[in-house]
Design an enzyme around this catalytic site. Sequence first.
Site, PDB file in Angstrom:
ATOM      1  CG  ASP A 234      -2.033   0.992   1.145  1.00  0.00           C
ATOM      2  OD1 ASP A 234      -2.420   1.358   0.014  1.00  0.00           O
ATOM      3  OD2 ASP A 234      -2.545   1.407   2.198  1.00  0.00           O
TER       4      ASP A 234
ATOM      5  CG  HIS B 225      -4.432  10.490   2.437  1.00  0.00           C
ATOM      6  ND1 HIS B 225      -5.488  10.427   3.324  1.00  0.00           N
ATOM      7  CD2 HIS B 225      -3.567   9.501   2.827  1.00  0.00           C
ATOM      8  CE1 HIS B 225      -5.284   9.440   4.201  1.00  0.00           C
ATOM      9  NE2 HIS B 225      -4.123   8.871   3.922  1.00  0.00           N
TER      10      HIS B 225
ATOM     11  CG  ASP C 201      -6.018   0.433   3.280  1.00  0.00           C
ATOM     12  OD1 ASP C 201      -6.033  -0.664   3.860  1.00  0.00           O
ATOM     13  OD2 ASP C 201      -5.189   1.326   3.517  1.00  0.00           O
TER      14      ASP C 201
ATOM     15  CD  GLN D 210      -3.787   3.896  10.553  1.00  0.00           C
ATOM     16  OE1 GLN D 210      -4.991   3.867  10.290  1.00  0.00           O
ATOM     17  NE2 GLN D 210      -2.913   4.506   9.767  1.00  0.00           N
TER      18      GLN D 210
ATOM     19  CE  LYS E 192      -4.066   1.845   7.029  1.00  0.00           C
ATOM     20  NZ  LYS E 192      -4.802   2.730   6.105  1.00  0.00           N
TER      21      LYS E 192
END
Lengths: 416, 416
Positions: free
Chosen positions: B127, B134, B234, B241, B254
């Site tokens: 990923d 972002h 995702d 996290q 994740k």
Amino acid sequence: MTEHLSTWVEIPKDSDFTIYNLPYGIFSTANHSPRAGVAIGEYIVDLFFVCEKGLLEGVINDSTVFNKAFLNDFISLGKDTWSKLRNKLIELLSDSNSKLFQLKSEALVAQKDATMHLPVQIGDYTDFYSSIEHATNVGKMFRDPENALLPNWKHIPVGYHGRSSSIVVSGTDIHRPKGQTKPNDSEVPIFSASRLLDFELEMAFVVGKSTKLGEAVSTKDAEGHIFGMVLFNDWSARDIQKWEYVPLGPFLGKNFGSSMSPWIVTLEALEPFRVDSPKQDPKVLPYLEYEGKKGFDISLEVYIKPENSEETKVCTSNFKYMYWNMAQQLAHHTVNGCNVNVGDVMASGTISGKEKHEFGSMLELSWGGKNTIPLKDGSERKFLQDNDTVIMKGHAQKEEIRVGFGEVRSKILPAK
Amino acid sequence: MTEHLSTWVEIPKDSDFTIYNLPYGIFSTANHSPRAGVAIGEYIVDLFFVCEKGLLEGVINDSTVFNKAFLNDFISLGKDTWSKLRNKLIELLSDSNSKLFQLKSEALVAQKDATMHLPVQIGDYTDFYSSIEHATNVGKMFRDPENALLPNWKHIPVGYHGRSSSIVVSGTDIHRPKGQTKPNDSEVPIFSASRLLDFELEMAFVVGKSTKLGEAVSTKDAEGHIFGMVLFNDWSARDIQKWEYVPLGPFLGKNFGSSMSPWIVTLEALEPFRVDSPKQDPKVLPYLEYEGKKGFDISLEVYIKPENSEETKVCTSNFKYMYWNMAQQLAHHTVNGCNVNVGDVMASGTISGKEKHEFGSMLELSWGGKNTIPLKDGSERKFLQDNDTVIMKGHAQKEEIRVGFGEVRSKILPAK
């Protein structure tokens, strides 16, 4: 397992592959493609041949699981079958009137005539960070000597996903990786071969039972999902890692290659070597609590062998130092419903001890490049040089019972 | 590709699956197990059937590559074969005198009668984090609003390894994960169901050509190693996290699941939609330099559909906003010699635009839970609630040419 076992196979003194061990691997010879075998002394029991001849009758009747390039199909048969096969092999190897003895010239292949292969097809590879001494050393060097451990470290068996495609078997050479780094004396990043190439002394377990997405494995059940263990060298390019790893973790600093030993030692063979793990304080959350001895007393050694020279032992450590045990690692990994598959590999993270000679990486041994490690040929190392071969060995011993892992050996070739 | 194409298959207005598209997937029906197909309108061309009947003669003669649970074997035939098959299918679908037309009652399966499956066996999943908007949003919220981007971000297409085992196809429900978090008002971590469950709007590419360990792929060659693209959700548990990710990156926040759309749109179908990517300043290192248009103008949308209610569009974004393109991602990933395999999945990271309605996650849309997102049924969201269905759609359009991805749709079930 504490009963005395003997075998008609000649076992050299200090052999890792005694009758108590019987580790599984994948081997090929000049005569046949990769298939499954079990190491004994300086030989390999050819499981496909032995099964074809009907010697495993009642345990495994379909020999095709052994005539494969990976052990996954055999492992998928389950823990009961692993155990029955172990007992059957002990029986065949103990009894000099056994059919195996009669067939030994064909059933036993000399290890020197065989090529070992990666034993499992690895779906996913996870690397933990479970040695408190290693995490503390790294924290002292890179963060704050007074607060070396991050706040989450004693609550979580910290881990991350690694690259499964680049896991190779012992004997596979690795090219020094190239990549982007930012030297302290440079304002901008540069592209070059890594200048701080390192090994990490690790062990890894191989998952033996798959789970479904959404299913958690408790610490109580976790060891039922573990097939066995290997030695694992998690090669690390410290300079690449340093520049890339914030905020999403290690990537190109690690995924150029990881090396594992070819023989998977089963958890059953390791039973005699269970020990208590370090006390965990503060108390862990209930899903991480466990009962019984979940540590294993396995002596570990790392050697560096320069080109055309003898090797020097640079580190002696032990798997029993691990703060977080395998059952906790697997319980944590699946507590959110993450599924695991047979053949997945989960590595321990660098296994360091308290003493300086017990540090499991050059980063720690040279304390970030401040000290040098003298080698027998008169040269010195802070990190690895081209054409250095790194050899990791491991074995457990209790009185006469010795169970070893062989070695993981790989040479660093110059950057391409 | 700019030539006008037509087909005898009835294509509904605004269908994603026009004659210009022809994406590949794996489907099953009540009559047969999973096999390969190509979407056209509301139908699927049964590639196994069509190949068995000799319609692909000269392109692919061995139909077994299509009679598999995954596309990997077909993809491994290589780019020339993909291209020839595309041309052959266009020919068969255009000509109403073709043998395919004659066999259409058997060769074309209604999508409504088929179940879609994960299209590839995924060896490794990576990923990336390649949207500057972002990365900036996250940096502003969690680090320093004045220095939102970390020092390495504009030099490296930052990425990390994710979990391949838990990637599921659109339509697979996901249980809200449980895990360890440390709420701000708590001195110690707690164990609970995630309270900050989020989607991430991503796209992913599927590797179409394997490399060997030690081999680097240049930006020039990179697109030759890409088979096609999918939509990718995702899923992220922000609270899990946040507590776990320093220093080794995202893990249990994740790996409880990632969802992908079932149809892989080939790079060849996306050719008409190439655009320039954002200018990169500072200049990247030579191994990341590239020529030509490496961006793709693909409109993306995210909807949230509460249980028993209609969906609300919560985000509109575009793949063309990506700062780092796929060629750079693959060149970076392999520059250290890391090998890639056919079927590997590499996701973009959350694709956000500059405008607030273009943010590709609830974390950004609600700005860390400070704002609420109103839904059509009168309810509001900061993060996802149980039984919410998240739907991501994507398509490219240029005059009459429309190439779409269908959707990735998954429902959040309560924690187990």
